[in-house]
Design a protein around this motif. Structure first.
Motif, mmCIF file in Angstrom:
data_model
loop_
_atom_site.group_PDB
_atom_site.id
_atom_site.type_symbol
_atom_site.label_atom_id
_atom_site.label_comp_id
_atom_site.label_asym_id
_atom_site.label_seq_id
_atom_site.Cartn_x
_atom_site.Cartn_y
_atom_site.Cartn_z
ATOM 1 N N PHE A 86 0.843 -1.199 0.000
ATOM 2 C CA PHE A 86 0.000 0.000 0.000
ATOM 3 C C PHE A 86 0.880 1.252 0.000
ATOM 4 C CE2 PHE A 86 -3.466 -2.559 2.287
ATOM 5 C CZ PHE A 86 -4.213 -2.722 1.133
ATOM 6 N N ASN A 87 1.919 1.243 0.846
ATOM 7 C CA ASN A 87 2.818 2.395 0.944
ATOM 8 C C ASN A 87 3.477 2.708 -0.393
ATOM 9 O OD1 ASN A 87 2.326 2.429 3.714
ATOM 10 N ND2 ASN A 87 4.267 1.462 4.262
ATOM 11 N N LEU A 88 3.928 1.657 -1.083
ATOM 12 C CA LEU A 88 4.621 1.852 -2.353
ATOM 13 C C LEU A 88 3.704 2.496 -3.386
ATOM 14 C CD1 LEU A 88 7.081 1.490 -4.188
ATOM 15 C CD2 LEU A 88 6.248 -0.827 -4.700
ATOM 16 N N THR A 89 2.477 1.999 -3.473
ATOM 17 C CA THR A 89 1.540 2.576 -4.433
ATOM 18 C C THR A 89 1.279 4.045 -4.115
ATOM 19 O OG1 THR A 89 0.482 0.394 -4.509
ATOM 20 C CG2 THR A 89 -0.659 2.205 -5.600
ATOM 21 N N GLU A 90 1.121 4.340 -2.840
ATOM 22 C CA GLU A 90 0.868 5.729 -2.427
ATOM 23 C C GLU A 90 2.067 6.619 -2.735
ATOM 24 O OE1 GLU A 90 -1.506 8.649 -1.436
ATOM 25 O OE2 GLU A 90 -2.220 6.582 -1.244
ATOM 26 N N LYS A 91 3.269 6.089 -2.516
ATOM 27 C CA LYS A 91 4.487 6.841 -2.824
ATOM 28 C C LYS A 91 4.539 7.207 -4.305
ATOM 29 C CE LYS A 91 7.394 7.706 0.552
ATOM 30 N NZ LYS A 91 7.995 9.044 0.744
ATOM 31 N N LEU A 92 4.207 6.266 -5.164
ATOM 32 C CA LEU A 92 4.236 6.533 -6.602
ATOM 33 C C LEU A 92 3.167 7.542 -6.996
ATOM 34 C CD1 LEU A 92 4.829 2.937 -7.994
ATOM 35 C CD2 LEU A 92 6.463 4.819 -7.908
ATOM 36 N N LEU A 93 1.995 7.441 -6.398
ATOM 37 C CA LEU A 93 0.913 8.364 -6.742
ATOM 38 C C LEU A 93 1.192 9.778 -6.246
ATOM 39 C CD1 LEU A 93 -2.175 6.045 -6.151
ATOM 40 C CD2 LEU A 93 -1.229 6.815 -8.340
ATOM 41 N N GLU A 94 2.076 9.917 -5.263
ATOM 42 C CA GLU A 94 2.476 11.257 -4.814
ATOM 43 C C GLU A 94 3.180 12.032 -5.927
ATOM 44 O OE1 GLU A 94 4.861 10.823 -1.330
ATOM 45 O OE2 GLU A 94 3.184 10.151 -0.071
ATOM 46 N N PHE A 95 3.744 11.324 -6.904
ATOM 47 C CA PHE A 95 4.390 11.973 -8.048
ATOM 48 C C PHE A 95 3.376 12.642 -8.975
ATOM 49 C CE2 PHE A 95 8.039 8.788 -7.670
ATOM 50 C CZ PHE A 95 8.972 9.736 -7.269
ATOM 51 N N ILE A 96 2.112 12.241 -8.874
ATOM 52 C CA ILE A 96 1.084 12.751 -9.782
ATOM 53 C C ILE A 96 0.329 13.883 -9.081
ATOM 54 C CG2 ILE A 96 -0.995 12.193 -11.094
ATOM 55 C CD1 ILE A 96 0.012 9.294 -11.237
ATOM 56 N N PRO A 97 0.545 15.124 -9.487
ATOM 57 C CA PRO A 97 -0.056 16.255 -8.767
ATOM 58 C C PRO A 97 -1.578 16.301 -8.862
ATOM 59 C CG PRO A 97 1.061 17.006 -10.760
ATOM 60 C CD PRO A 97 1.400 15.570 -10.596
ATOM 61 N N GLU A 98 -2.115 15.973 -10.024
ATOM 62 C CA GLU A 98 -3.564 15.996 -10.215
ATOM 63 C C GLU A 98 -4.028 14.617 -10.681
ATOM 64 O OE1 GLU A 98 -4.981 19.154 -12.637
ATOM 65 O OE2 GLU A 98 -3.662 20.653 -11.731
ATOM 66 N N LYS A 99 -4.657 13.905 -9.768
ATOM 67 C CA LYS A 99 -5.080 12.537 -10.067
ATOM 68 C C LYS A 99 -6.458 12.568 -10.731
ATOM 69 C CE LYS A 99 -2.395 11.021 -6.095
ATOM 70 N NZ LYS A 99 -1.881 12.375 -5.824
ATOM 71 N N THR A 100 -6.462 13.019 -11.971
ATOM 72 C CA THR A 100 -7.698 13.132 -12.742
ATOM 73 C C THR A 100 -7.482 12.538 -14.124
ATOM 74 O OG1 THR A 100 -7.053 15.333 -13.537
ATOM 75 C CG2 THR A 100 -8.404 15.240 -11.545
ATOM 76 N N GLY A 101 -8.560 12.286 -14.826
ATOM 77 C CA GLY A 101 -8.459 11.728 -16.165
ATOM 78 C C GLY A 101 -8.280 10.225 -16.129
#
Length: 263
Positions: free
Chosen positions: A46-61
């Motif tokens: 879970f932590n790893l996925t969250e860490k990677l998604l932190e790179f994406i400023p706007e989680k849209t589309g």
């Protein structure tokens, strides 16, 4: 090894009963990102996925999960995205069956990451967790990722860099090895990505995972779940991996952007 043999071997690895015991009910298959307070492998994933998604400023589309395994990462994406905006691809039909159970209402397709069947400029983001190591090759994948991403789109990866196939058996081909981080970063630049960011996380991910796995194996032996021979075999293999110099195996978190004004 041809593609059919690779799929069969990887299916056996990822669907193995003992593997599934390590990862828990959400069916991840990666080393995870270990914080001091992380309790188990599933939490680390879970932590790893969250860490990677932190790179994406706007989680849209729309987001594409490349090499989506059994759908655990895909399912986690639903924390931020609607199912209609999440697509997962994998070359294994057997793994995709599990994906459709683990992340219902998402769209899954049997497809090779180095030869995607999508039109250009289809996705706002792409995530790829510990799959690029096995591609034939990363260079081809990055070219395809750049093609299917929209201008300005984000690509995020957890990846393992090694100059040799020695530690990965015949699942990794020589053509996909990378001599060092500089050569690895050059692959992204050659594929036309900019704002390439690499975060070295060998200790937090690779090393701590295998320390945990060693402890887990020993606890399984103590509990009578595995025999002494199996325990010793696995612990020795883990010790060998832990003894490898960090320059030989480097774990990285990666963020890259497709230019908003591609040439």
């Amino acid at each position: 090894m041809d593609k059919t043999e690779f799929i069969t071997q990887f299916d056996q690895l990822i669907l193995n009963h003992e593997t599934r015991k390590i990862y828990g009910e959400h069916e991840f298959f990666n080393v995870g990102y270990w914080l001091p307070e992380t309790q188990n492998q599933e939490e680390a994933c879970f932590n790893l996925t969250e860490k990677l998604l932190e790179f994406i400023p706007e989680k849209t589309g729309k987001i594409l999960d490349v090499g989506c395994g059994l759908g655990a990462t895909t399912n986690y994406l639903l924390k931020y995205y609607s199912p209609a905006d999440v697509v997962g691809i994998n070359i294994s039909s057997q793994q995709l069956e599990r994906c459709r159970v683990n992340a219902p209402n998402c769209n899954f397709m049997e497809m090779d990451a180095v030869q995607m069947k999508f039109e250009e400029n289809q996705f706002d983001q792409i995530i790829c967790v510990e799959a690029a190591l096995y591609f034939n090759t990363r260079e081809k994948f990055l070219k395809e990722a750049g093609r299917v991403l929209k201008p300005g789109g984000n690509l995020v990866l957890a990846d393992i860099i090694s100059a040799t196939t020695e530690y990965f058996g015949n699942l990794v081909i020589t053509e996909n090895t990378v001599k060092d981080i500089e050569a690895y970063q050059n692959l992204y630049q050659k594929a036309g990505f900019d704002q390439v960011k690499l975060v070295e996380a060998t200790e937090e991910c690779w090393k701590t995972h295998f320390r945990h796995l060693k402890s887990w194996m020993e606890s399984q032996f103590q509990a009578g779940e595995i025999d002494e021979e199996t325990c010793k075999f696995n612990v020795n293999a883990i010790d060998n991996l832990l003894g490898v110099d960090s320059a030989a195996i480097t774990y990285v978190l990666v963020s890259a952007n497709k230019s908003a004004n591609p040439v």
